[in-house]
Design a protein around this motif. Structure first.
Motif, short mmCIF file in Angstrom:
data_model
loop_
_atom_site.label_atom_id
_atom_site.label_comp_id
_atom_site.label_asym_id
_atom_site.label_seq_id
_atom_site.Cartn_x
_atom_site.Cartn_y
_atom_site.Cartn_z
N ALA A 120 0.83 -1.21 0.00
CA ALA A 120 0.00 0.00 0.00
C ALA A 120 0.87 1.26 0.00
N GLN A 121 1.94 1.23 0.79
CA GLN A 121 2.85 2.38 0.79
C GLN A 121 3.50 2.55 -0.58
N PHE A 176 1.18 4.28 -2.92
CA PHE A 176 1.14 5.74 -2.74
C PHE A 176 2.38 6.40 -3.34
N ILE A 177 3.51 5.76 -3.18
CA ILE A 177 4.74 6.32 -3.73
C ILE A 177 4.67 6.37 -5.25
N TYR A 215 2.40 9.18 -6.25
CA TYR A 215 3.06 10.49 -6.18
C TYR A 215 3.96 10.71 -7.41
#
Lengths: 200, 220
Positions: free
Chosen positions: A56-57, A60-61, A64
């Motif tokens: 999940a992280q 997001f990266i 971005y």
């Protein structure tokens, strides 16, 4: 009610534009807002919580990095959902695991029952915490003064704009803004107390 | 409480209420650029506003009946993403700063390689060739090997009409210029005589053929 509602669109638009200008703080608020939903989507593919958190992280990266490619044709969450799904699938492929045969639809990702409430797929302890939190919120909203409750519900349940609420409640927009804020603040105080273990 | 403290408390309360209200307006998309900038400034000074934003959104989901089978949202998740992105940003800035220096770094590396290779080559010096039948060299007839720059290689005339590729000697200070000149001549002289000594056989000694050949070559 599905995710990516008009309520989210309004607040997301400003944050996304700011993110596209390189402001990490704006993206941070988007992460805080959508982390639960992204985690939920990823956990449909990856059962292990720690592993799902990494994926999940990573999603997001990636979001971005690709934020300048977001044109606003769809809701931000829809775009984010696709990135998260792809990240989860790629993770499974990298681990040599098979991806699910049926793809996960954005609405199906949040399982609904016939009463438009989500079926929980979580541990008993987590379910209990959720129920407790839900009860506190429900009680807090019900205990609000009428004008605050009306303003907040028209906004949160019906997604009406401040202008529309001002017309319905026959008051200035500033008053609507103030009532919604005070209603939110009152509910938040109860939620904060519950989460910090204080008596509610 | 003094008036100054009351004023200060009022200002603090005003600031605290304002930041929460800005958050609430952001929830509803009712915040403009200026308001958002102001909110971020406040969040820089008051990190607890991030947690409040998290709770506002979580509360909204519960009010809307959205329940998720995922762990409760936490700041640590967002902190991880933020730290990772900040690290990436710093690395990108460093690359941007170093990028103009890259050609210079490459050129410097190539130059260093050239110097190292040159040094290696200068260490492999070759002696001028001496052949039978050549006249005995004298100091006067010896060519002065010019001082060459370190690492350079050139073709110089050898003592006996032959050409040889020699490696230039290391650069020497001016003070030992004559010493170096004498050393070079001595080396060549010794080398020639060593060869000639090897070439001498009982036959050449007895017949004097070697000496006659030398004297013929010396005649103009």
């Amino acid at each position: 009610m599905s995710t990516g509602s008009a309520l989210d669109d309004d607040s997301d638009r400003l944050l996304v534009e700011r993110t596209q200008r390189g402001d990490l703080r704006a993206f941070d608020l988007l992460v805080l807002k959508y982390q639960s939903r992204v985690m939920h989507v990823v956990m449909r593919f990856v059962r292990d919580v720690d592993e799902a958190e990494d994926v999940a992280q990573e999603a997001f990266i990636k979001a971005y990095s690709a934020i300048n490619n977001f044109r606003g044709d769809s809701a931000f969450y829809t775009w984010l959902f696709r990135i998260a799904t792809n990240a989860a699938k790629n993770h499974l492929v990298a681990r040599g695991r098979r991806t699910p045969v049926l793809d996960v639809d954005i609405d199906d990702a949040l399982m609904h029952d016939e009463n438009q409430r989500l079926v929980e797929d979580e541990s008993p302890e987590a379910a209990l915490e959720t129920q407790e939190l839900e009860a506190v919120i429900k009680r807090a909203v019900q205990d609000l003064p009428d004008e605050l409750q009306t303003a907040l519900c028209l906004r949160e349940f019906d997604g009406l704009s401040y202008e529309d609420i001002a017309v319905i409640m026959n008051c200035p927009i500033g008053t609507v803004r103030s009532r919604i804020f005070r209603g939110r603040e009152t509910v938040d105080q109860k939620v904060a107390a519950l989460l910090s273990g204080e008596p509610v | 409480m003094s008036e100054v403290n009351v004023e200060r408390q009022n200002n603090m309360n005003q600031a605290a209420v304002s930041s929460d209200e800005l958050l609430s307006r952001l929830m509803d998309g009712e915040l403009d650029e200026l308001g958002l900038a102001r909110l971020f400034k406040m969040m820089d000074q008051n990190p607890s506003l991030r947690e409040k934003w998290l709770r506002f959104n979580s509360t909204r989901m519960h009010i809307q009946g959205v329940h998720l089978s995922s762990p409760s949202p936490s700041l640590s998740f967002a902190n991880g993403v933020r730290d990772s992105l900040q690290g990436q940003k710093q690395r990108r800035s460093l690359r941007r700063v170093m990028a103009p220096l890259k050609p210079f770094a490459v050129a410097a590396t190539v130059a260093c390689m050239g110097v190292l290779v040159g040094q290696q080559l200068t260490q492999r010096t070759t002696q001028p060739l001496a052949l039978a039948g050549s006249p005995v060299p004298t100091v006067r007839s010896m060519p002065v090997i010019p001082f060459l720059e370190q690492g350079s290689v050139s073709v110089v005339p050898a003592s006996f009409g032959q050409s040889a590729v020699v490696s230039a000697p290391s650069e020497v200070p001016v003070e030992s210029l004559y010493q170096e000149l004498a050393r070079q001549r001595l080396e060549a002289y010794s080398g020639v005589h060593a060869v000639r000594g090897a070439l001498h056989t009982p036959v050449t000694l007895m017949t004097g053929s070697l000496a006659r050949a030398d004297s013929r070559s010396e005649q103009p």
